[in-house]
Design an enzyme around this catalytic site. Structure first.
Site, PDB file in Angstrom:
ATOM      1  N   ASP A 166       0.735  -1.127  -0.170  1.00  0.00           N
ATOM      2  CA  ASP A 166      -0.038  -0.045  -0.072  1.00  0.00           C
ATOM      3  C   ASP A 166       0.804   1.422   0.126  1.00  0.00           C
ATOM      4  O   ASP A 166       1.955   1.206  -0.330  1.00  0.00           O
ATOM      5  CB  ASP A 166      -0.834  -0.026   1.175  1.00  0.00           C
ATOM      6  CG  ASP A 166      -0.125  -0.039   2.375  1.00  0.00           C
ATOM      7  OD1 ASP A 166       0.853   0.249   2.667  1.00  0.00           O
ATOM      8  OD2 ASP A 166      -0.720  -0.802   3.503  1.00  0.00           O
ATOM      9  N   ASP A 168       1.143   3.261   2.842  1.00  0.00           N
ATOM     10  CA  ASP A 168       1.449   3.972   4.159  1.00  0.00           C
ATOM     11  C   ASP A 168       2.895   3.955   4.859  1.00  0.00           C
ATOM     12  O   ASP A 168       3.046   4.508   6.030  1.00  0.00           O
ATOM     13  CB  ASP A 168       0.345   3.191   5.004  1.00  0.00           C
ATOM     14  CG  ASP A 168       1.099   1.803   5.563  1.00  0.00           C
ATOM     15  OD1 ASP A 168       2.017   1.491   5.025  1.00  0.00           O
ATOM     16  OD2 ASP A 168       0.167   1.137   5.747  1.00  0.00           O
ATOM     17  N   ASP A 190      -3.755  -2.728   3.206  1.00  0.00           N
ATOM     18  CA  ASP A 190      -4.762  -1.767   3.778  1.00  0.00           C
ATOM     19  C   ASP A 190      -3.832  -0.675   4.370  1.00  0.00           C
ATOM     20  O   ASP A 190      -3.375  -0.590   5.445  1.00  0.00           O
ATOM     21  CB  ASP A 190      -5.452  -2.437   4.902  1.00  0.00           C
ATOM     22  CG  ASP A 190      -6.748  -1.405   5.372  1.00  0.00           C
ATOM     23  OD1 ASP A 190      -6.438  -0.118   5.001  1.00  0.00           O
ATOM     24  OD2 ASP A 190      -7.645  -1.737   6.046  1.00  0.00           O
ATOM     25  N   ASP A 203     -10.314  -1.358  17.821  1.00  0.00           N
ATOM     26  CA  ASP A 203      -9.569  -2.684  17.310  1.00  0.00           C
ATOM     27  C   ASP A 203     -10.213  -3.969  17.536  1.00  0.00           C
ATOM     28  O   ASP A 203      -9.467  -5.031  17.964  1.00  0.00           O
ATOM     29  CB  ASP A 203      -7.926  -2.707  17.921  1.00  0.00           C
ATOM     30  CG  ASP A 203      -7.153  -1.938  17.029  1.00  0.00           C
ATOM     31  OD1 ASP A 203      -7.611  -1.125  16.209  1.00  0.00           O
ATOM     32  OD2 ASP A 203      -5.831  -1.831  17.235  1.00  0.00           O
ATOM     33  N   ASN A 211      -0.165  -2.897  17.206  1.00  0.00           N
ATOM     34  CA  ASN A 211       0.525  -3.097  18.380  1.00  0.00           C
ATOM     35  C   ASN A 211       0.245  -4.467  18.898  1.00  0.00           C
ATOM     36  O   ASN A 211       0.738  -4.936  20.258  1.00  0.00           O
ATOM     37  CB  ASN A 211       0.166  -2.150  19.294  1.00  0.00           C
ATOM     38  CG  ASN A 211      -1.092  -1.860  19.846  1.00  0.00           C
ATOM     39  OD1 ASN A 211      -1.738  -3.008  19.296  1.00  0.00           O
ATOM     40  ND2 ASN A 211      -1.676  -1.084  20.661  1.00  0.00           N
ATOM     41  N   SER A 243      23.800   9.618  10.006  1.00  0.00           N
ATOM     42  CA  SER A 243      24.455   8.223   9.857  1.00  0.00           C
ATOM     43  C   SER A 243      24.747   7.503  11.280  1.00  0.00           C
ATOM     44  O   SER A 243      24.650   6.605  11.569  1.00  0.00           O
ATOM     45  CB  SER A 243      25.742   8.116   9.229  1.00  0.00           C
ATOM     46  OG  SER A 243      26.594   9.315   9.493  1.00  0.00           O
TER      47      SER A 243
HETATM   48 CA    CA Z   1      -3.991  -2.520  18.124  1.00  0.00          CA
END
Ligand code: CA
Length: 555
Positions: A166, A168, A190, A203, A211, A243
């Site tokens: 995707d 993102d 997604d 969620d 997570n 760096s």
């Molecule tokens: Ca979650």
């Protein structure tokens, strides 16, 4: 932009592309033709030295040494194939020259990988060669290598993952700016699913913020994300760095003939596709167990330990050669949405390249305090319009790099250990001569110049300090922290160590993994003491999160 990749593939060992970009950022300095020659030269001297030393260590012919070197290399990235191609093209010349007792400097000048420009000094790593009298080639132009060269180039230019299905900016692949650099994606098809976002509908059905916490507790019907994370004030860590922040590291095993074996190059392909950086082991965003056996942990791991809801919320937006000036060319690779995402702790750590460059006349090429002020303010304005409210920005000051010369100049470089013939003073002078030093100002025998460089670094640090004291922003608080390398050295000495053990042995410039982790630890302790609100509170639900979700999908 072409030149580093040329060098990169001419021989797998070459560590020059990142040093090159470190010294003179690609997108800033177009007058680098002589520099690219410089990198080709350093790369050649390095590889020929290794071949020569392999022959010496194994009491073999030069041909045997070259074949040995190729046999050690992995197949990945065509490293082995490329190595044999190089033997095929240059092997007979290298054999002839080395057999005539010429050293690596002479071989590389004769093969025209090193060129002495008119009016320029003769650059050499080893004690001055005797009088001497081929041609380089672009391996990236080989059909089967062109594609991989291009891929790597693009990922670096954009500083976003090459393999990102995707858009993102998060990826399920480790290298080429994938999850070694920012938290692993948990649904790569997604783009509304990525680490660091506020959970979508708690969620209930899927882990929208990656997570590892999602679903509903069957006992009471409460979503886990709500139960464990609401009120825990999750936050991510974002590094804007160079760096050092990306943990640039060239393994000494890759150039040390006496220890070279089949195992020496296992990590080379990964390292090459990560720009010779090791963000997965860095002080700010490292998530792997340290390879150096010290107890200190990265800032990210400590944030995760404090609140398991922060799992995978890290971004290492660092680039070799980054400075206050060129940050604008890649800051857009930062991913944070003011409304959709959790607040972030941003560490601004442009610790060297505003005073470090490879130019012969290095001082005029340093950033002035006025220009620095302007650059930093631009960055802060950008951050204010991209960070969620409640974020924090911590400036890291610039170090005083005089410890480099003081602690290294009379020590032997890994290339010089076998025959006691290359010190860091020699390496520095070779790189300065070719104008490819990562930091002419500090990596120099000229004490006045080193002092001047430190003075400018201090002025720039003071500029940061002033900005932090004076300027206010709506979406974040601003802090300044000194880059206290002397404290790290003291601490290390207390443990019985030597200061030089804190510097990358091959480049003689970067802080190594030990130093980075100790610095991270020091930063954490100071922040906790002075500004505890930055780090947030310990999440009392951590044990339950562990009980229900185990390793939360790992990293
Ligand atoms: Ca979650």
């Amino acid at each position: 932009m072409q030149s580093p990749w040329k060098v990169f593939m001419v021989a797998p060992l070459f560590f020059l592309p990142p040093l090159q970009s470190l010294a003179s950022p690609l997108y800033e300095d177009q007058s680098r033709l002589s520099h690219s020659n410089g990198h080709t030269c350093v790369g050649c001297v390095l590889v020929v030295s290794v071949i020569e030393q392999l022959a010496q260590v194994h009491n073999s012919t030069v041909q045997g040494a070259m074949e040995r070197l190729c046999s050690y290399l992995p197949e990945k990235l065509f490293l082995k194939t490329t190595c044999y191609l190089i033997i095929d093209k240059f092997g007979s010349d290298i054999i002839k020259l080395l057999s005539a007792d010429m050293n690596a400097d002479v071989v590389c000048h004769t093969l025209e990988f090193c060129k002495q420009n008119i009016g320029q000094p003769l650059c050499h790593l080893y004690p001055l060669p005797k009088k001497y009298s081929g041609s380089g080639s672009d391996i990236c132009s080989l059909p089967f290598l062109a594609k991989i060269c291009q891929k790597i180039k693009l990922a670096i230019e954009r500083s976003v993952p090459f393999k990102d299905v995707d858009s993102d900016k998060y990826s399920i692949f480790p290298t080429l700016r994938g999850y070694h650099w920012r938290g692993r994606d948990c649904n790569d098809s997604d783009e509304s699913v990525y680490p660091g976002r506020r959970p979508n509908n708690w969620d209930v059905h899927q882990d929208s913020n990656c997570n590892g916490i999602w679903g509903v507790d069957p006992k009471d019907g409460v979503p886990y994300e709500k139960k464990f994370c609401e009120g825990s004030q999750p936050r991510g860590i974002i590094l804007l760095g160079d760096s050092a922040g990306a943990h640039f590291h060239i393994s000494p095993e890759w150039i040390t003939a006496s220890q070279m074996s089949l195992n020496s190059f296992i990590s080379l392909p990964t390292a090459l596709t990560d720009e010779l950086d090791w963000p997965q082991l860095s002080g700010a965003t490292g998530f792997l167990d340290s390879t150096v056996g010290i107890k200190e942990k990265s800032i990210y791991l400590r944030l995760w330990k404090r609140n398991h809801c922060n799992h995978r919320d890290y971004q290492n937006i660092a680039r070799n050669g980054a400075s206050s000036q060129n940050l604008k060319t890649f800051i857009e690779s930062l991913s944070r949405h003011t409304m959709l995402d959790h607040p972030a702790i941003v560490i601004y750590a442009m610790i060297g390249n505003d005073v470090c460059n490879g130019k012969r006349d290095t001082v005029p090429a340093m950033t002035t305090p006025e220009k620095f002020y302007f650059n930093v303010m631009q960055t802060l304005k950008y951050l204010n319009s991209h960070l969620p409210k409640g974020s924090h920005v911590i400036f890291y000051g610039l170090p005083d790099g005089t410890f480099l010369w003081d602690n290294l100049h009379n020590r032997y470089h890994p290339l010089g250990q076998l025959n006691k013939d290359v010190t860091y003073a020699q390496l520095y002078s070779f790189l300065n001569c070719l104008q490819v030093s990562p930091c002419h100002g500090w990596m120099s025998s000229n004490k006045t110049l080193r002092t001047l460089t430190s003075e400018r670094a201090e002025q720039l640090s003071n500029t940061l300090k002033k900005i932090a004291a004076k300027e206010k922003f709506t979406n974040f608080n601003l802090f300044y922290m000194e880059f206290a390398f002397h404290e790290i050295i003291q601490e290390w000495q207390k443990r019985g160590g030597q200061p030089w053990q804190l510097i990358e042995p091959v480049d003689g410039f970067h802080p190594n993994e030990v130093a980075l982790l100790m610095l991270a630890d020091r930063l954490w302790e100071k922040v906790q003491l002075q500004w505890p609100q930055v780090l947030g509170k310990e999440n009392p639900f951590n044990p339950q999160i562990k009980e229900v979700f185990g390793d939360q999908g790992g990293h």
